[in-house]
Motif scaffolding. Structure first.
Motif, mmCIF file in Angstrom:
data_model
loop_
_atom_site.group_PDB
_atom_site.id
_atom_site.type_symbol
_atom_site.label_atom_id
_atom_site.label_comp_id
_atom_site.label_asym_id
_atom_site.label_seq_id
_atom_site.Cartn_x
_atom_site.Cartn_y
_atom_site.Cartn_z
ATOM 1 N N GLU A 185 -35.190 104.470 -57.914
ATOM 2 C CA GLU A 185 -34.758 105.868 -57.887
ATOM 3 C C GLU A 185 -33.263 106.018 -58.122
ATOM 4 O OE1 GLU A 185 -37.625 108.346 -55.149
ATOM 5 O OE2 GLU A 185 -36.770 106.693 -53.985
ATOM 6 N N ASP A 186 -32.485 105.038 -57.707
ATOM 7 C CA ASP A 186 -31.039 105.057 -57.932
ATOM 8 C C ASP A 186 -30.571 103.616 -58.067
ATOM 9 O OD1 ASP A 186 -28.150 105.117 -57.570
ATOM 10 O OD2 ASP A 186 -28.402 107.184 -56.878
ATOM 11 N N GLN A 188 -27.569 102.368 -58.899
ATOM 12 C CA GLN A 188 -26.270 102.067 -58.292
ATOM 13 C C GLN A 188 -26.375 101.895 -56.783
ATOM 14 O OE1 GLN A 188 -23.635 105.196 -59.654
ATOM 15 N NE2 GLN A 188 -22.961 103.974 -61.407
ATOM 16 N N HIS A 245 -38.072 103.085 -64.000
ATOM 17 C CA HIS A 245 -36.745 103.640 -63.727
ATOM 18 C C HIS A 245 -36.458 104.804 -64.659
ATOM 19 C CE1 HIS A 245 -35.163 101.707 -67.404
ATOM 20 N NE2 HIS A 245 -35.911 100.664 -67.040
#
Length: 373
Positions: free
Chosen positions: A322-323, A325, A370
């Motif tokens: 989901e993220d 970074q 992703h």
């Protein structure tokens, strides 16, 4: 709304320009590189063939003028004896197609294709090019509003691409083509890539001789064999005059066992008769002609079971990134296809996730989904 074959053919608005039999008209499109030292001809030439009637050049020219996008010079329709070179894409009317006896499997043979094809719409008009930038790009630029069923096949593409502008390498031996379809229903449009993926699988596996060939669908529209990608599909559309004008591009490894594997390598491993690109294309177009009127009438529901039976993912545990970074991940299990065409998944708590194909990418090797960049 009920769609039968007769109403479906209403999407053939320019049929009268040719006065042709749909089963017997074939087009050839040749791309000549700008710096070619072999043939002193214009950069792009289209050869048009109608075996049963003479082409109405003025009417065809009028139609071509209206089919090219704004800012794109429309092709010029000329006779076979016109040798002028003004650098403009040309359509040259021919009287016949010569029998291809070269035996070169890297060169698509329209004469061989004509013996396999038995459709009335899909494949009734064919453009052919040995080398072209992109079959889909040419059709999007110059064939908007052209007949449903128009097919453009090339031996090789220099700028082929897949979803998200990913480059698609199409070496010699790959079956590379695009074709036109039409629909008035935008709700079913996201499912078209699934329908075409299933048609590619059925092209091979519906034949009892080849039913055990290990072909699978990777969501949303890639063709895999033994864990390797051998084909891909790209759907693009314009909306005009109340309907969606769609170009579907397909690349399928038929003879080229590199860089992954190919249809005929799988066939040879089982000691079966190899299939030519011409026969595979004809079989695919026949499948589309059989399936597409049902899709227009009933949507994807009649095909969902078949699609899921051939895909790689039922019950598959995957990671939603989901993220990247922040390294936010979530483990989910693939359930199927949602009513809106998204990939349907649930986590261990029963929470549901719908993943839209256009904004998500599936890394099948690592089982990670992703967001696209």
């Amino acid at each position: 709304m009920w769609f039968n074959v007769r109403s479906w053919l209403l999407f053939q608005p320019f049929k009268t320009l040719f006065n042709f039999n749909f089963k017997t008209i074939f087009h050839k499109l040749f791309f000549i590189p700008k710096r070619s030292s072999i043939m002193q001809q214009p950069k792009q030439i289209v050869y048009i063939f109608s075996p049963n009637s003479k082409i109405n050049i003025p009417s065809l020219q009028e139609h071509i003028n209206s089919s090219s996008l704004p800012g794109k010079d429309p092709p010029r329709i000329v006779s076979e004896n016109d040798n002028s070179d003004d650098g403009v894409l040309k359509f040259i009317a021919l009287d016949s197609i010569k029998e291809d006896e070269s035996g070169d499997r890297n060169k698509f043979s329209l004469s061989k294709f004509s013996k396999f094809i038995h459709t009335s719409v899909f494949g009734s008009l064919v453009l052919y090019s040995p080398v072209i930038t992109s079959t889909s790009d040419v059709m999007m630029e110059h064939c908007t509003g052209f007949e449903q069923g128009l097919v453009f096949v090339a031996d090789s593409q220099t700028k082929g691409r897949g979803r998200g502008n990913n480059a698609w390498f199409s070496p010699w031996g790959c079956l590379t083509f695009s074709f036109k379809a039409c629909t008035t229903d935008g709700v079913t449009l996201p499912f078209l890539q699934y329908l075409v993926s299933l048609a590619v699988i059925k092209t091979i596996k519906d034949d009892p001789v080849y039913s055990e060939i290990n072909l699978k669908i990777k969501w949303p529209n890639d063709i895999y064999a033994n864990g390797k990608k051998i084909g891909g599909i790209l759907c693009q559309s314009n909306f005009l005059n109340g309907y969606f004008d769609i170009v579907i591009g397909i690349g399928l490894n038929v003879w080229n066992s590199e860089p992954t594997t190919c249809i005929n390598q799988l066939i040879r491993e089982r000691g079966l008769k190899e299939l030519s690109r011409e026969e595979i294309l004809a079989r695919f177009l026949e499948k589309m002609e059989e399936m597409y009127p049902i899709f227009l009438r009933d949507g994807f529901q009649p095909f969902i079971e078949g699609y899921l039976s051939h895909w790689l993912h039922s019950g598959q545990k995957v990671t939603l990134l989901e993220d990247k970074q922040l390294n936010i991940r979530r483990e989910v299990y693939v359930q199927g296809i949602a009513d809106n065409g998204s990939l349907l998944a649930r986590d261990e708590h029963g929470n549901e996730y719908q993943l839209v194909p256009d904004t998500n990418s599936f890394d099948i090797e690592n089982l990670v989904i992703h967001k696209k960049k």
